[in-house]
Structure formats: C-alpha cells, structure tokens
Design an enzyme around this catalytic site. Structure first.
Site, PDB file in Angstrom:
ATOM      1  N   HIS A 120      10.623  -0.991   4.440  1.00 56.64           N
ATOM      2  CA  HIS A 120       9.808  -2.111   5.038  1.00 56.64           C
ATOM      3  C   HIS A 120      10.972  -2.975   5.281  1.00 56.64           C
ATOM      4  O   HIS A 120      11.819  -3.230   4.613  1.00 56.64           O
ATOM      5  CB  HIS A 120       8.863  -2.644   4.021  1.00 56.64           C
ATOM      6  CG  HIS A 120       7.997  -3.728   4.624  1.00 56.64           C
ATOM      7  ND1 HIS A 120       8.249  -4.930   4.866  1.00 56.64           N
ATOM      8  CD2 HIS A 120       6.401  -3.565   5.144  1.00 56.64           C
ATOM      9  CE1 HIS A 120       7.208  -5.661   5.325  1.00 56.64           C
ATOM     10  NE2 HIS A 120       6.102  -4.811   5.491  1.00 56.64           N
ATOM     11  N   ASP A 197      11.159  -1.060  -4.202  1.00 58.70           N
ATOM     12  CA  ASP A 197      10.071  -1.858  -3.440  1.00 58.70           C
ATOM     13  C   ASP A 197       8.751  -0.873  -3.875  1.00 58.70           C
ATOM     14  O   ASP A 197       8.599   0.164  -3.286  1.00 58.70           O
ATOM     15  CB  ASP A 197      10.298  -1.771  -2.106  1.00 58.70           C
ATOM     16  CG  ASP A 197       9.131  -2.267  -1.121  1.00 58.70           C
ATOM     17  OD1 ASP A 197       7.987  -2.497  -1.625  1.00 58.70           O
ATOM     18  OD2 ASP A 197       9.106  -2.279   0.075  1.00 58.70           O
ATOM     19  N   LYS A 223      -1.736  -6.412  -2.694  1.00 58.91           N
ATOM     20  CA  LYS A 223      -2.197  -5.105  -2.288  1.00 58.91           C
ATOM     21  C   LYS A 223      -2.769  -4.321  -3.646  1.00 58.91           C
ATOM     22  O   LYS A 223      -2.803  -3.087  -3.667  1.00 58.91           O
ATOM     23  CB  LYS A 223      -0.855  -4.240  -1.864  1.00 58.91           C
ATOM     24  CG  LYS A 223      -0.187  -4.844  -0.510  1.00 58.91           C
ATOM     25  CD  LYS A 223       1.391  -3.909  -0.460  1.00 58.91           C
ATOM     26  CE  LYS A 223       1.675  -4.547   0.930  1.00 58.91           C
ATOM     27  NZ  LYS A 223       1.325  -4.613   2.160  1.00 58.91           N
TER      28      LYS A 223
END
Length: 408
Positions: A120, A197, A223
């Site tokens: 990302h 991550d 999330k």
C-alpha cells in the site's frame, strides 16, 4: 458449503441491520458492531477525563480504561509486553512513526531498503522519504501474477546491504498471505529489521508477533470494526527504547526545562498530546467481539463466501479475477476487471443496485502496473456478509456490459 455458515452477524451491526446495502468494501473500512459503538459511548458517559493526566478518581478511571485497552491489544497480538504497544491514529501514522524515528536515525548511504511491490502507498511513501534523506537505496521485492513471492525472488532481493524491509502481510489488491516469517528470518540473517503492514491481516487471521518475529507491525482500528482515528504500532522494546519520539508535546515528557526535556518511558514517549481514550476503549471492545466469535469461525465464513463468489464470477466470461485461482488465497479480497467497461462505471452500476464496491488503484499503483492493469474493481468480504450479498453482486455484474451498450 456456504449453508454451513449461516449465522446472521448483521444483527450485531446497526448500519447493516437497517440499511439495504450489500456492503462489500470491507478492505477499506469495516462496519461497527453495536458493542463497539456502545463502548465508545460508555467511555465518554462514564470515564470522560484526560487519560494519563488527572490524579483524581475520574482521571484515574480514564487512565485505567486506556491501559486496559493497551493490554487487550498486547494479548491480541501475543506481544511480550504492553509497553511495546503504541497507540496512533492509523496504519499510516504507525509506519511514519517507524520511518521518522527509526529509519532516519539508523539508515545511511549504502544501505538498502526493501519494499514489497504489493505494498500500500502508506508502506511505500515513508520509505521513499527515508531513502531520499539518508541516501539509502530503495529496492522492490517482486511478486508473481498470482501475488506469490518465490523463494528465488526473496533470496535475490535480500542482501547483506538490506537494513530494513517493509512487507505487507496480506495485500489489499490480491489478498494472498505473504511468507513474512521466511522474509523476516532472511532479513534478520542479513542484519536488518522488518516492519509488517498488517492492516489487512489483523481483522481476518490470528497474528502472533513473537512467532513471526516482526520488529515492527502496524494496523488500523477502523479495519477492525473500531471508530476511525485509532491505530497501533507494535515494536520490540529494545528498538522502541532506543528511538527518539516522533511527536513532542504534552504527556510524552518526564520533565521539561528551558533548555530541553527528559522524555517519558515507553510507551508514552510516542503518544504526545491528548490521546484517543474513547477510540482505544472501542478497540478493546472490537477485539473482545472478535475473540467471542473466534478466528476459525471468521476464516471459515469468509473463505466459504469467497469461494461462492468466485464460483459465480467465473460464470461471467468477460470478467477476470486478479490473483490466485484458489479462493482460500484471497482472504475475502476479489479484484477484477470486465472487458470494455471502466471500473468506475462498474462501481456506479453496483451502487445503483445498493452494492458497495471499490474502484480505482486501491493505493497500490506500483503493484497494478506490475500486474499490467491500471485500475480494477474490488469486492472485499467480511464474516458479516451473506450469500445474498454475493448473489446481488454477481447478478448485477452479469448485467454490466448490457447496461453499457454491449450485446451481452
């Protein structure tokens, strides 16, 4: 079979219980269950004081709730100590904290920073900054078309110059679980450290930072079904202890003089200013909720729904799924294209049918370029989705080309 996983978790989520939307953008943010919303509300109704500051009863209760949330996160990640859990705003801030406090102070010209091509942008841009400012070189670990990293590619990418690797646990485009344990082991053998991550993994699979041996690991609460604005950076105590603060100001100090300051001990030296007490208490409630269901049940439901979705999508001849042919390697993330139709048009058509999907580059442009596509449409599944959500998606996908003027 999908019918083996029919518990209607939507009853626990006010928005899903009341709204007709088939919400399939869970990789971007998840919905919040009632228990999480109530937890944040309760914090401000019963414990509303500034954590870590007031020595009166209410202030100490607020501090106790905040530190109880930290301990819950520690247990959730299987970290050794609560002081290794730093509260931030999100994954992006967590990675930037590591980049500014560790990267800028430990890397130099001649060192190599290794970044997964599937990263990302939040786990790429901070390391581009560190490379520019330190003179270190930025290298990419390349993946195959199905998202896998071969042992050969890993061995080739990691050298004696690799001093930091930034690795994604689960890609938000492909959904595949990366071999982080293997990568971490090889980077450690080369004398480097690894930041993981885990934004897309922590909500869906069990994560053990000690077994993984991650040096740093970051994730976002939103999330994980929590209020927006709370995140976590896990870091090994010895590394965090040696790092300077990322932000300075209130509450991250032990003492201040006209000439300087003595910073607080871990974890507070990295939590400057008024902290997000309500968000932390909501994060605790979200973890408690996940634990009440259990990751085996969550994975089983999500894998069953993913398999059903892929089965239905493969019946559409002009639809192409990005990544592995195996549903269990997608972890609920299905990126796809439709011949002759832009992903933005697909998302707009879906929206007209009350199906929420994401279109664009998903903050992973280098990966999409590597895979030979510019933009895609993404449907991302959570355990609270249903077979009916998937059928509404796939039935609408069958109509897309006709609605765009094609004969099909």
């Amino acid at each position: 079979m999908i019918d083996d996983y029919t518990i209607n978790y939507k009853e626990d989520f006010p928005l899903l219980k009341e709204s007709p939307v088939a919400y399939l953008d869970n990789a971007a943010t998840m919905q919040r269950p009632q228990v999480v919303l109530e937890a944040e509300k309760t914090f401000y109704e019963k414990y509303n004081a500034n954590p870590l500051r007031g020595l009166y009863e209410l202030g100490m209760e607020a501090t106790d709730r905040y530190e109880e949330a930290r301990e819950t996160v520690r247990a959730f990640l299987h970290a050794a100590k609560s002081c290794e859990i730093i509260f931030t705003r999100n994954t992006t801030e967590s990675i930037n904290l590591a980049a500014y406090s560790y990267g800028l102070n430990n890397l130099k010209a001649g060192d190599e920073i290794l970044v997964g091509i599937d990263s990302h942008h939040s786990n790429l841009l901070p390391w581009q900054m560190v490379a520019r400012q330190t003179g270190a070189s930025l290298k990419f670990l390349e993946c195959e078309n199905d998202g896998s990293f071969t042992e050969e590619s890993i061995d080739k990418a990691i050298t004696k110059k690799t001093k930091l690797a930034a690795i994604t646990h689960i890609s938000n485009v492909i959904g595949k679980v990366n071999p982080v344990d293997q990568i971490i082991k090889k980077v450690h053998e080369a004398g480097g450290i690894v930041i993981v991550d885990a934004a897309q993994s922590v909500p869906h699979i069990s994560v053990d930072v000690q077994v993984m041996d991650a040096d740093f690991l970051a994730f976002s609460g939103h999330k994980l079904m929590t209020p927006m604005g709370i995140g976590v950076l896990y870091g090994k105590e010895r590394l965090l202890d040696a790092m300077p603060p990322f932000l300075t100001g209130g509450e991250m100090i032990d003492s201040v003089t006209r000439e300087g300051a003595v910073f607080a001990q871990l974890p507070h030296k990295f939590e400057a200013g008024t902290v997000n007490g309500g968000g932390a208490w909501g994060l605790k409630a979200a973890i408690d909720y996940i634990n009440s269901i259990g990751f085996p049940a969550i994975e089983a439901k999500e894998n069953a729904l993913t398999a059903f979705a892929m089965e239905e999508m493969k019946k559409i001849p002009y639809l192409h799924i990005i990544g592995s042919e195996k549903p269990e390697e997608h972890n609920g993330i299905l990126n796809f294209t439709i011949d002759g139709v832009h992903p933005h048009d697909i998302a707009s058509i879906m929206d007209g049918a009350k199906v929420a999907v994401r279109s664009g580059h998903h903050c992973a442009q280098p990966l999409l370029e590597h895979l030979g596509v510019l933009v895609t449409t993404r449907a991302s599944i959570s355990f609270y989705n249903t077979k009916e959500d998937i059928l509404r998606l796939t039935e609408q996908l069958k109509k897309v080309r006709r609605l765009m003027g094609y004969d099909e």
